[in-house]
Write an enzyme that holds these catalytic residues in place. Structure first.
Site, PDB file in Angstrom:
ATOM      1  CB  SER A 194      -0.924  -0.003   1.224  1.00 31.57           C
ATOM      2  OG  SER A 194      -1.760  -1.134   1.231  1.00 31.57           O
ATOM      3  CG  ASN A 195       2.875   2.507   3.310  1.00 29.46           C
ATOM      4  OD1 ASN A 195       2.444   3.586   3.686  1.00 29.46           O
ATOM      5  ND2 ASN A 195       2.611   1.378   3.961  1.00 29.46           N
ATOM      6  CE  LYS A 243       1.048  -5.022   5.905  1.00 31.60           C
ATOM      7  NZ  LYS A 243       1.176  -3.988   4.849  1.00 31.60           N
ATOM      8  CB  SER A 257      -3.041  -3.760   7.907  1.00 38.12           C
ATOM      9  OG  SER A 257      -1.858  -4.164   7.262  1.00 38.12           O
ATOM     10  N   GLY A 286       0.649  -5.715  10.646  1.00 39.36           N
ATOM     11  CA  GLY A 286       0.672  -4.783   9.537  1.00 39.36           C
ATOM     12  C   GLY A 286       0.888  -3.337   9.916  1.00 39.36           C
TER      13      GLY A 286
END
Length: 327
Positions: free
Chosen positions: A77-78, A196, A198, A222
């Site tokens: 996502s980042n 993962k 989050s 996450g």
């Protein structure tokens, strides 16, 4: 102790797909690949024209090589993956693979909205050098993404993938949480290595660990905001945006948790909560990239339509770091 994965107790739908899963090498890798450790989900630098800046990316990779990460997550996502073309996503993974030391894992995001596209991109990510793929829940038609649909999706991807698969549940971005029962069922697939998570629900993370303990299934936190808590209930590592900025500190927190030095870990964890919130749920990727600049990395601007921080937001971000002793 890692245990042998057993593909049992599944629905006829899942068992039917097993016959198509002939990737012996991938199955062997999934049974032995150890995810324990810390991973930054790396950012994607851009030029002023919004092209991927591969030179600055390589500069960041050289600095990350000096930090004791277990590996890197690429196109998470980042990394602004929804804003990159498929060709760019694959090329970024190739660039990281060329620079990444061979003893570091490369986990590449290959999730797409359709199962077919995810299968195809997963194969391309493996060919580009990914050791494992991170597959996010499809979410555009989230009202129809129930356990049955998601189990079918991830099973087909795992059946076809040349490398092990890590499930990715990020409800803040997708509006959809991978159901716990689906995670437990999918954990039995021999090519699904872990999750993962989050969401930040520690009771859920602990229950997933508990209900998958007969499998070689590994859970990664996450977010840095609940890393210590996740370790306390059985997580084995973290994929944390803040590791792009405070990588050594998060590796230290990991070490404290693993060695059972909980009092020291608590003090460090508390100082990370506000900076982590600032670069994730409060201000997002633009804040992460701004903080990277302060700490000597190449962050820069995001790709449109993400906007740079306002002056007030920048000041708030600085306070969140400085009040905790980081600036």
């Amino acid at each position: 102790m890692l245990r042998v994965r057993v593909w049992r107790g599944l629905s006829p739908l899942c068992r039917g797909h097993l016959s198509a899963w002939k990737r012996t090498q991938s199955r062997t890798a999934a049974s032995r690949l150890d995810l324990r450790g810390m991973y930054p989900p790396i950012a994607t630098p851009f030029t002023p024209e919004e092209d991927v800046d591969y030179q600055k990316l390589e500069g960041n990779l050289q600095k990350y090589a000096k930090i004791p990460f277990k590996g890197l997550v690429v196109q998470g996502s980042n990394g602004e993956y929804p804003y990159l073309t498929e060709e760019e996503r694959v090329e970024v993974v190739k660039t990281v693979r060329r620079s990444l030391p061979t003893d570091k894992l490369l986990m590449a995001g290959s999730g797409c909205e359709s199962t077919r596209a995810t299968v195809q991109l997963t194969e391309k990510m493996a060919a580009a050098g990914a050791d494992v793929v991170l597959v996010v829940t499809p979410c555009f038609y989230k009202g129809k993404m129930d356990g049955r649909a998601l189990i079918q999706h991830f099973t087909k991807v795992a059946d076809s993938s040349p490398v092990p698969v890590v499930l990715y549940s990020v409800p803040a971005n997708t509006g959809l949480e991978l159901p716990l029962d689906a995670v437990v069922q999918l954990s039995q697939h021999p090519n699904i290595l872990g999750l993962k998570d989050s969401g930040g629900d520690i009771s859920r993370i602990g229950l997933i660990v508990h209900r998958t303990k007969t499998q070689d299934f590994q859970v990664l936190a996450g977010s840095a905001g609940f890393l210590m808590a996740a370790y306390s209930v059985g997580a084995v590592g973290g994929v944390c945006a803040l590791a792009n900025v405070l990588g050594r500190e998060l590796c230290e927190l990991e070490s404290l948790c693993v060695s059972g030095r909980w009092e020291e870990a608590r003090g460090l964890q508390q100082r990370l909560i506000e900076p982590n919130a600032a670069v994730t749920r409060k201000l997002g990727v633009p804040a992460l990239k701004q903080a990277m600049e302060w700490f000597g990395f190449h962050g820069g601007a995001c790709r449109s339509p993400l906007q740079p921080l306002t002056e007030a937001e920048t000041q708030q971000l600085r306070r969140d770091f400085s009040s905790n002793g980081w600036l």
